[in-house]
Write a protein that holds these residues in place. Structure first.
Motif, PDB file in Angstrom:
ATOM      1  N   GLY A 194       5.337   6.135 -33.490  1.00 51.75           N
ATOM      2  CA  GLY A 194       5.188   4.683 -33.488  1.00 51.75           C
ATOM      3  C   GLY A 194       4.462   4.130 -32.280  1.00 51.75           C
ATOM      4  N   SER A 195       4.630   4.772 -31.134  1.00 57.10           N
ATOM      5  CA  SER A 195       3.979   4.277 -29.912  1.00 57.10           C
ATOM      6  C   SER A 195       2.468   4.379 -29.990  1.00 57.10           C
ATOM      7  N   GLN A 196       1.966   5.212 -30.919  1.00 59.11           N
ATOM      8  CA  GLN A 196       0.517   5.362 -31.100  1.00 59.11           C
ATOM      9  C   GLN A 196      -0.059   4.292 -32.030  1.00 59.11           C
ATOM     10  N   VAL A 230      -6.146  -5.403 -31.192  1.00 54.19           N
ATOM     11  CA  VAL A 230      -5.400  -6.086 -32.246  1.00 54.19           C
ATOM     12  C   VAL A 230      -4.003  -5.493 -32.342  1.00 54.19           C
ATOM     13  N   ASP A 231      -2.998  -6.304 -32.031  1.00 55.88           N
ATOM     14  CA  ASP A 231      -1.606  -5.873 -32.101  1.00 55.88           C
ATOM     15  C   ASP A 231      -1.216  -5.686 -33.567  1.00 55.88           C
ATOM     16  N   LEU A 232      -0.813  -4.463 -33.928  1.00 53.87           N
ATOM     17  CA  LEU A 232      -0.575  -4.152 -35.341  1.00 53.87           C
ATOM     18  C   LEU A 232       0.628  -4.913 -35.891  1.00 53.87           C
ATOM     19  N   SER A 260      -5.394   1.864 -30.859  1.00 54.73           N
ATOM     20  CA  SER A 260      -4.647   3.075 -30.529  1.00 54.73           C
ATOM     21  C   SER A 260      -4.375   3.898 -31.788  1.00 54.73           C
ATOM     22  N   MET A 261      -4.153   3.230 -32.912  1.00 51.15           N
ATOM     23  CA  MET A 261      -3.944   3.925 -34.183  1.00 51.15           C
ATOM     24  C   MET A 261      -5.187   4.727 -34.578  1.00 51.15           C
ATOM     25  N   GLU A 268      -5.186   8.812 -34.842  1.00 52.73           N
ATOM     26  CA  GLU A 268      -5.364   9.489 -36.120  1.00 52.73           C
ATOM     27  C   GLU A 268      -6.645  10.314 -36.161  1.00 52.73           C
ATOM     28  N   LEU A 269      -7.685   9.849 -35.497  1.00 50.94           N
ATOM     29  CA  LEU A 269      -8.909  10.648 -35.435  1.00 50.94           C
ATOM     30  C   LEU A 269      -8.698  11.897 -34.581  1.00 50.94           C
ATOM     31  N   GLU A 270      -8.008  11.727 -33.469  1.00 53.29           N
ATOM     32  CA  GLU A 270      -7.764  12.863 -32.572  1.00 53.29           C
ATOM     33  C   GLU A 270      -6.910  13.931 -33.258  1.00 53.29           C
TER      34      GLU A 270
END
Length: 217
Positions: free
Chosen positions: A75-77, A29-31, A83-84, A88-90
């Motif tokens: 932002g690239s994450q 899903v593109d944010l 990817s978000m 954020e979990l990592e």
């Protein structure tokens, strides 16, 4: 229903077009497109007056937080919801222990609020699409709310929402606010839009469930 020139130019078709762009070929899903879709939904809610203010204001706030992440140093994450979540979990930016106040503006927590509201809108719009009665929108909206957002809201908010829904305009007024065309055209457009919104919702739901993020405080 009248409003500014910006509101007059609004069409629910824009939301459909945006949600078409949400999913990548790999079904991520593109944010940015997700947030653009939500901006359209906020415009739609605002066209109906102050009734949905408690949802549209909160959604606007959450959109701004996520835009901040998208435009930030990482932002690239945040290009996709997937990817978000992974980032954020990592980096341990998500508080999984339900300690309110710790990382309250994490992307995962913020998006979850929009995710829950999207389910309410999906359920409500599906009822609008399939109903043949003009005056039952308050019931349709309340049913959709009770099946989705209500379980995440405090009693005071639920009570206020119930009162607000009682003054909703009829089904045809909602169709007029979508600014798409005659009722049959609106029904056809919703028939195309809702499966797309549902797919975006279901992909996000499975992702959050997989990482045990559905009950973030």
């Amino acid at each position: 229903m009248a409003g500014s020139s910006e509101q007059q130019k609004f069409s629910f078709q824009e939301i459909l077009d945006t949600f078409k762009l949400c999913l990548t070929e790999s079904k991520e899903v593109d944010l940015q497109h997700y947030l653009d879709g939500w901006r359209g939904l906020v415009k739609f809610l605002n066209r109906l007056g102050s009734v949905f203010g408690f949802i549209s204001k909160d959604a606007s706030n959450k959109i701004q937080i996520l835009v901040g992440h998208l435009n930030g140093e990482n932002g690239s994450q945040y290009v996709t919801i997937q990817s978000m979540v992974n980032f954020e979990l990592e980096k341990e930016l998500v508080d999984l222990t339900k300690k309110v106040g710790q990382h309250p503006e994490s992307g995962c927590r913020t998006l979850l609020r929009l995710h829950r509201a999207l389910r309410w809108l999906e359920l409500f719009l599906e009822r609008l699409r399939t109903s043949t009665e003009d005056g039952k929108t308050s019931v349709m909206c309340a049913e959709a709310y009770n099946e989705s957002l209500a379980q995440h809201h405090a009693w005071v908010i639920r009570k206020a929402a119930g009162v607000a829904f009682c003054v909703l305009p009829g089904r045809l007024a909602f169709f007029e606010a979508m600014n798409v065309g005659p009722p049959e055209q609106v029904v056809a457009m919703l028939g195309e839009a809702l499966p797309l919104i549902s797919e975006v919702y279901q992909i996000t739901e499975k992702l959050y469930a997989h990482h045990n993020l559905l009950e973030l405080a």
